[in-house]
Design an enzyme around this catalytic site. Structure first.
Site, short mmCIF file in Angstrom:
data_model
loop_
_atom_site.label_atom_id
_atom_site.label_comp_id
_atom_site.label_asym_id
_atom_site.label_seq_id
_atom_site.Cartn_x
_atom_site.Cartn_y
_atom_site.Cartn_z
CE LYS A 1 -1.97 2.61 3.16
NZ LYS A 1 -1.96 3.93 2.49
N GLY B 1 7.26 4.69 8.04
CA GLY B 1 6.38 5.82 8.27
C GLY B 1 6.60 6.39 9.65
CB SER B 2 4.44 8.50 11.77
OG SER B 2 3.29 7.69 11.89
CB THR B 3 7.61 7.02 15.92
OG1 THR B 3 8.86 7.23 15.24
CG2 THR B 3 7.87 6.22 17.17
N GLY C 1 3.89 3.12 13.67
CA GLY C 1 4.74 1.96 13.98
C GLY C 1 4.33 1.30 15.28
CD GLU D 1 13.27 3.91 7.64
OE1 GLU D 1 13.24 4.80 8.52
OE2 GLU D 1 13.19 4.15 6.43
CB CYS E 1 13.17 8.70 7.84
SG CYS E 1 13.79 7.68 6.51
CD GLU F 1 10.56 12.10 11.53
OE1 GLU F 1 9.45 11.60 11.82
OE2 GLU F 1 11.41 11.52 10.85
P1 NAI Z 1 1.92 7.75 8.58
O1 NAI Z 1 2.82 6.89 9.40
O2 NAI Z 1 0.55 8.01 9.08
O3 NAI Z 1 1.80 7.13 7.10
C1 NAI Z 1 2.67 6.19 6.53
C2 NAI Z 1 1.88 5.08 5.87
O4 NAI Z 1 1.16 4.36 6.86
C3 NAI Z 1 0.83 5.57 4.87
O5 NAI Z 1 0.78 4.66 3.80
C4 NAI Z 1 -0.46 5.51 5.69
O6 NAI Z 1 -1.61 5.37 4.91
C5 NAI Z 1 -0.23 4.27 6.52
N1 NAI Z 1 -0.99 4.19 7.77
C6 NAI Z 1 -1.51 5.21 8.50
N2 NAI Z 1 -2.14 4.73 9.58
C7 NAI Z 1 -2.02 3.38 9.55
C8 NAI Z 1 -2.43 2.32 10.41
N3 NAI Z 1 -3.12 2.55 11.54
N4 NAI Z 1 -2.12 1.05 10.07
C9 NAI Z 1 -1.40 0.79 8.96
N5 NAI Z 1 -1.00 1.75 8.11
C10 NAI Z 1 -1.29 3.03 8.40
O7 NAI Z 1 2.69 9.12 8.35
P2 NAI Z 1 2.03 10.54 8.02
O8 NAI Z 1 0.84 10.76 8.89
O9 NAI Z 1 1.88 10.63 6.57
O10 NAI Z 1 3.19 11.52 8.49
C11 NAI Z 1 3.27 11.93 9.85
C12 NAI Z 1 4.70 12.08 10.28
O11 NAI Z 1 5.37 10.83 10.22
C13 NAI Z 1 5.54 12.99 9.41
O12 NAI Z 1 5.37 14.33 9.75
C14 NAI Z 1 6.92 12.49 9.68
O13 NAI Z 1 7.41 13.06 10.87
C15 NAI Z 1 6.73 11.00 9.90
N6 NAI Z 1 7.05 10.23 8.71
C16 NAI Z 1 8.18 9.48 8.70
C17 NAI Z 1 8.55 8.78 7.55
C18 NAI Z 1 9.79 7.97 7.48
O14 NAI Z 1 10.28 7.73 6.39
N7 NAI Z 1 10.30 7.47 8.57
C19 NAI Z 1 7.74 8.84 6.34
C20 NAI Z 1 6.53 9.61 6.46
C21 NAI Z 1 6.23 10.27 7.60
MG MG Z 2 -0.61 9.60 9.84
#
Ligand code: NAI
Ligand code: MG
Length: 494
Positions: free
Chosen positions: A200, A252-254, A257, A274, A308, A405
């Protein structure tokens, strides 16, 4: 023509290299092919979602709608996982590894052939400068497929005296900062290790993953081996919770995670996470200053700070602090912020309105905490989501702009006196994904690398990636490694 402005910070003149501008050099969009509406890629074909729901995906630099994207609900995810499960048991698991490798090679070559189209779509949907998607994201994505194709039939040599076996269906959830590259990081090792996939992409950046689905269909990869479903967090959660998913890989976000870890606790599912980062670029007084400044700029302003492993903190030794900060400000003035499709642009659009809001909130937090704000004097486009390259000076370790972050082009600057103080400050945060060291002394580098609690440490460079080199974090930055031989391990039972 050049003009000289007084810097308020230290009274030294900032040199600006002119009022002149580069002539516009926009990359053409004529050659790309996009559909108005995208379904879900399940069992080798695009299908309408059972949910019957779609959402608009936009260009964050113009706020214009690009296409409609399907929302996968639990039923759709169930179809995708079942397709992956069937493909695993009936085809992919039984296929000779040498044959599996050929498909992975073919996908790599097709990414290269379509590099230009993929780069343009990446930039349109994600907001990053075309120079980055063209020179970094797309070539690295192809390289990941090439690299892991090479391992597919050599797993016994990769892990000698063990019996490497695939796991089954991998559920993979990726973010919006490197959409195609993250898809490659996830899919290539999973396939090489003999697993099938349900992936996804992030809701704001689904398009290159869907173009990859087209490539995968054309490559002749057996149906169901890779399925790509789009949607929001709920779709991701449905993948994580599906009983036939054997392995979960998340970037994605902590916060998410942690939710994922809770959701799979007590199941036999394997997981790699990650997550975020708050890396320090550490500049010693014997560092090559100009290179260090370039590295700092690359580390935090590259990809709008949507990285990240971004070098979002600068630790600079007191003796060179003034000169480094002055040169950094000068360099910031020359950065071109604007149309990501222009080949001269250094800093493109912030990926979404929400992310821009988050960054702006942190800028307010930093000001309220008493840090000194410095922003380049550029003007931002009227439309789209943009943020000026930003410094916070005179920050202290307890400031939120130092600890948390931000995921934007915002750099928190601190000074230090001794090596011990640099290590202490660099490590004293919840994250541990990466770090950078700038010094003339090899011994200092080796001393630092053993003491920094970070998965990746760059020395006299920053943000260098290669498929052969493992990447991953310590502490709240997550666990598990991607890239290199290490990147195969999460997809294998030994
Ligand atoms: P997010 O962690 O919500 O999104 C990342 C992915 O997870 C997306 O595909 C999203 O649809 C999916 N997702 C969201 N909720 C989920 C759940 N409950 N179960 C499974 N999958 C789920 O990140 P978001 O809200 O886009 O960004 C928020 C913050 O996270 C950013 O401001 C940044 O600080 C951090 N971030 C870190 C990243 C990294 O590479 N480590 C990448 C993106 C965001
Ligand atoms: Mg989010």
């Amino acid at each position: 023509m050049s003009k000289v402005k007084k810097s308020e910070a230290e009274g030294t003149p900032l040199k600006f290299f002119g009022d002149w501008k580069y002539a516009p050099a926009p990359e053409s969009k004529e050659h790309i092919r996009l559909k108005k509406q995208y379904g879900l890629f399940i069992n080798g074909e695009f299908v309408q979602p059972k949910s019957k729901k779609y959402f608009d995906t936009i260009n964050p630099a113009t706020e214009e709608k690009i296409a409609e994207i399907a929302i996968a609900d639990e039923k759709d995810v169930d179809l995708a996982v079942n397709a992956a499960s069937k493909a695993y048991n009936n085809v992919w698991k039984k296929m000779h590894a040498k044959e599996r490798a050929k498909y992975i090679y073919r996908i790599a070559r097709m990414i290269q052939e379509r590099a230009r189209e993929l780069a343009v779509i990446e930039t349109m949907n994600g907001g990053k400068p075309i120079r980055e998607s063209r020179d970094i994201d797309v070539p690295l994505a192809a390289n990941h497929f090439f690299y892991y194709a090479g391992w597919a039939d050599k797993l016994n040599y990769a892990f000698p005296n063990r019996t490497p076996q695939s796991l089954g269906v991998a559920g993979q959830i990726i973010p919006w900062n490197f959409p195609l590259l993250m898809a490659a990081w996830k899919i290539a090792p999973a396939l090489a290790a003999g697993n099938t996939v349900v992936l996804k992409p992030a809701e704001t950046t689904s398009l290159t993953a869907l173009k990859l689905a087209e490539i995968i269909a054309e490559s002749g990869l057996p149906e169901g081996v890779v399925n790509i479903v789009t949607g929001f967090g709920k779709t991701g959660a449905a993948i994580v919770q599906h009983p036939n998913v054997n392995k979960v890989a998340f970037t994605g976000s902590t916060d998410v995670g942690k939710i994922i870890q809770k959701a799979i606790a007590g199941t036999s599912k394997r997981v790699t996470l990650e997550l975020g980062g708050k890396a320090a670029n550490i500049v010693f007084d014997d560092a090559p200053i100009d290179q260090a400044v370039e590295g700092i700029v690359n580390g935090i302003f590259f990809n709008q700070g949507h990285v990240c492993c971004a070098g979002s903190r600068l630790l600079v030794q007191e003796g060179v602090a003034d000169i480094v900060i002055r040169k950094l400000k000068e360099r910031m003035e020359t950065l071109i912020v604007g149309d990501p499709m222009d080949k001269n642009t250094d800093i493109g659009a912030i990926n979404s309105k929400e992310q821009l809001k988050k960054i702006q909130q942190y800028i307010t937090i930093g000001i309220n905490e008493g840090a000194e704000l410095y922003q380049s004097s550029c003007t931002l486009p009227n439309k789209g989501f943009f943020c000026k390259p930003t410094l916070f000076l005179n920050t202290s370790q307890s400031h939120r702009v130092v600890q948390e972050e931000i995921f934007g082009p915002v750099l928190a600057v601190q000074t230090f006196r001794t090596v011990e103080e640099a290590i202490e400050k660099a490590n004293n945060i919840p994250y541990g994904l990466s770090a950078g060291i700038w010094t003339d002394k090899g011994s200092k580098i080796f001393n630092m690398t053993t003491k920094l609690r970070a998965g990746v440490v760059w020395a006299n460079t920053y943000n260098k990636f290669d498929p052969t080199s493992p990447f991953g974090g310590y502490k709240e930055s997550g666990f598990g490694r991607e890239g290199g031989l290490h990147g195969l391990l999460p997809y294998l039972q030994l």
